[in-house]
Design an enzyme around this catalytic site. Structure first.
Site, PDB file in Angstrom:
ATOM      1  N   ARG A 259       0.802  -1.216   0.000  1.00  0.00           N
ATOM      2  CA  ARG A 259       0.000   0.000   0.000  1.00  0.00           C
ATOM      3  C   ARG A 259       0.837   1.269   0.000  1.00  0.00           C
ATOM      4  NH1 ARG A 259      -3.447  -2.024   4.827  1.00  0.00           N
ATOM      5  NH2 ARG A 259      -2.330  -3.991   4.628  1.00  0.00           N
TER       6      ARG A 259
ATOM      7  N   GLU B 123       1.720  -7.143  13.086  1.00  0.00           N
ATOM      8  CA  GLU B 123       0.560  -7.291  13.970  1.00  0.00           C
ATOM      9  C   GLU B 123      -0.024  -8.697  13.820  1.00  0.00           C
ATOM     10  OE1 GLU B 123      -2.559  -4.604  12.948  1.00  0.00           O
ATOM     11  OE2 GLU B 123      -3.642  -4.887  14.827  1.00  0.00           O
TER      12      GLU B 123
HETATM   13  O1  LIG Z   1       3.343  -1.348  11.763  1.00  0.00           O
HETATM   14  P1  LIG Z   1       3.271  -2.810  11.401  1.00  0.00           P
HETATM   15  O2  LIG Z   1       2.767  -3.665  12.515  1.00  0.00           O
HETATM   16  O3  LIG Z   1       4.564  -3.306  10.854  1.00  0.00           O
HETATM   17  O4  LIG Z   1       2.176  -2.978  10.256  1.00  0.00           O
HETATM   18  C1  LIG Z   1       2.001  -2.067   9.203  1.00  0.00           C
HETATM   19  C2  LIG Z   1       2.078  -2.738   7.863  1.00  0.00           C
HETATM   20  O5  LIG Z   1       1.050  -3.719   7.750  1.00  0.00           O
HETATM   21  C3  LIG Z   1       0.365  -3.494   6.512  1.00  0.00           C
HETATM   22  O6  LIG Z   1       0.948  -4.165   5.445  1.00  0.00           O
HETATM   23  P2  LIG Z   1       0.879  -5.746   5.274  1.00  0.00           P
HETATM   24  O7  LIG Z   1       2.084  -6.348   5.905  1.00  0.00           O
HETATM   25  O8  LIG Z   1      -0.449  -6.221   5.730  1.00  0.00           O
HETATM   26  O9  LIG Z   1       1.090  -5.940   3.725  1.00  0.00           O
HETATM   27  P3  LIG Z   1       0.296  -5.447   2.439  1.00  0.00           P
HETATM   28  O10 LIG Z   1       0.433  -3.938   2.352  1.00  0.00           O
HETATM   29  O11 LIG Z   1       1.049  -6.131   1.342  1.00  0.00           O
HETATM   30  O12 LIG Z   1      -1.127  -5.882   2.550  1.00  0.00           O
HETATM   31  C4  LIG Z   1       0.489  -2.016   6.300  1.00  0.00           C
HETATM   32  O13 LIG Z   1       0.272  -1.662   4.935  1.00  0.00           O
HETATM   33  C5  LIG Z   1       1.880  -1.733   6.759  1.00  0.00           C
HETATM   34  O14 LIG Z   1       2.833  -1.942   5.727  1.00  0.00           O
HETATM   35  N1  LIG Z   2      -5.431  -3.020  11.528  1.00  0.00           N
HETATM   36  C1  LIG Z   2      -4.821  -2.945  10.343  1.00  0.00           C
HETATM   37  N2  LIG Z   2      -5.471  -2.482   9.249  1.00  0.00           N
HETATM   38  C2  LIG Z   2      -4.853  -2.403   8.057  1.00  0.00           C
HETATM   39  N3  LIG Z   2      -3.579  -2.737   7.861  1.00  0.00           N
HETATM   40  C3  LIG Z   2      -2.894  -3.192   8.914  1.00  0.00           C
HETATM   41  N4  LIG Z   2      -1.619  -3.585   9.043  1.00  0.00           N
HETATM   42  C4  LIG Z   2      -1.416  -3.947  10.323  1.00  0.00           C
HETATM   43  N5  LIG Z   2      -2.530  -3.794  11.042  1.00  0.00           N
HETATM   44  C5  LIG Z   2      -3.469  -3.320  10.192  1.00  0.00           C
END
Ligand SMILES: O=P(O)(O)OC[C@H]1O[C@H](OP(=O)(O)OP(=O)(O)O)[C@H](O)[C@@H]1O
Ligand SMILES: Nc1ncnc2[nH]cnc12
Length: 256
Positions: A143, A180
């Protein structure tokens, strides 16, 4: 392919399930939009260590959910920033129990459906970073690839993708981290960033801060100076900003 792997520190606290979720079997409920669930109690803020350096943060009490400071009003040329942020927060859909039970997923795809709110989001970042002499915008897969490139183009910086493992074809450096909801790894092409470049890290959301921490480590290992991290949404309860190695974090919306 040379791949050096480092592990970020564990998050101080992982996700706590919300106290009540009305519909535990379905991921989507109702919303002002017919197809969207109601927004959570999103609090609007532009507070960051960087702001604190400039102006002490003093809420002026417009609403229990809206916390503005004097510095917020001076960051926009026509003081139009807060209505824009108000609108942005209403466009973020919250999906309970995705991708697994207990997670309140902050879905920015609904923000992207609204061209004005999407543009306002980019503009707010561009207004903040256009005169900061930033030469690299590093966006985090996936994202961060949505928000990073338009910011980079607007401020005249290059865009460097920080990708999940085995996606980049060239020589990479790697950083593992704790999420998370799981573990993951980020990689960056060797040579994409030169020593002493000034870098901005962009993502949609900071939760535990593990992802941003890994991004900061990659850039610093390449010799860059990380000026700030910028996200649309912060989940402050997870204290992710405490894991950013002292780097400032700028966010538009807090979600609880
Ligand atoms: O602060 P944190 O606990 O590290 O989490 C934040 C990350 O989690 C989500 O990405 P995700 O890993 O879900 O990947 P995606 O964007 O490919 O869906 C979000 O877009 C951040 O990159
Ligand atoms: N609650 C949440 N919503 C969307 N992206 C996330 N990445 C980690 N936690 C998330």
């Amino acid at each position: 392919m040379l791949s050096l792997s480092f592990l970020c520190s564990e998050p101080p606290s992982l996700y706590k399930p919300p106290q009540s979720i009305s519909d535990s079997s379905s991921r989507v409920s109702t919303h002002p939009f017919p197809f969207l669930p109601p927004p959570q109690s999103l609090r609007v803020t532009s507070a960051s260590p960087a702001n604190k350096l400039k102006t002490p943060r003093k809420p002026i009490g417009l609403s229990p959910f809206l916390h503005y400071s004097a510095s917020d009003f001076t960051m926009s040329a026509c003081n139009g920033e807060n209505p824009r942020i108000d609108d942005i927060k209403t466009k973020i859909r919250v999906v309970p129990n995705f991708p697994k039970p207990g997670i309140m997923f902050q879905d920015i795809t609904t923000l992207l459906l609204d061209p004005k709110a999407f543009k306002d989001t980019i503009d707010l970042f561009v207004e903040r970073y256009k005169d900061k002499n930033i030469s690299v915008v590093a966006g985090i897969e996936a994202r961060g690839f949505i928000f990073g490139p338009p910011i980079a183009l607007a401020i005249g910086a290059k865009f460097v993708p920080l990708r999940k493992p085995r996606k980049l074809p060239g020589e990479v450096i790697s950083e593992e981290y704790v999420l998370e909801y799981g573990r993951d790894c980020l990689e960056m092409h060797v040579g994409a960033v030169e020593r002493s470049e000034r870098a901005l890290v962009v993502d949609d959301l900071v939760a535990t801060g593990g992802t941003l921490c890994a991004a900061i480590n990659l850039l610093e290992r390449a010799g860059a100076e990380v000026v700030e991290c910028a996200c649309v949404i912060e989940l402050p309860d997870l204290k992710g900003r405490e894991r950013l190695k002292g780097k400032p974090l700028y966010i538009l919306v807090e979600a609880h």
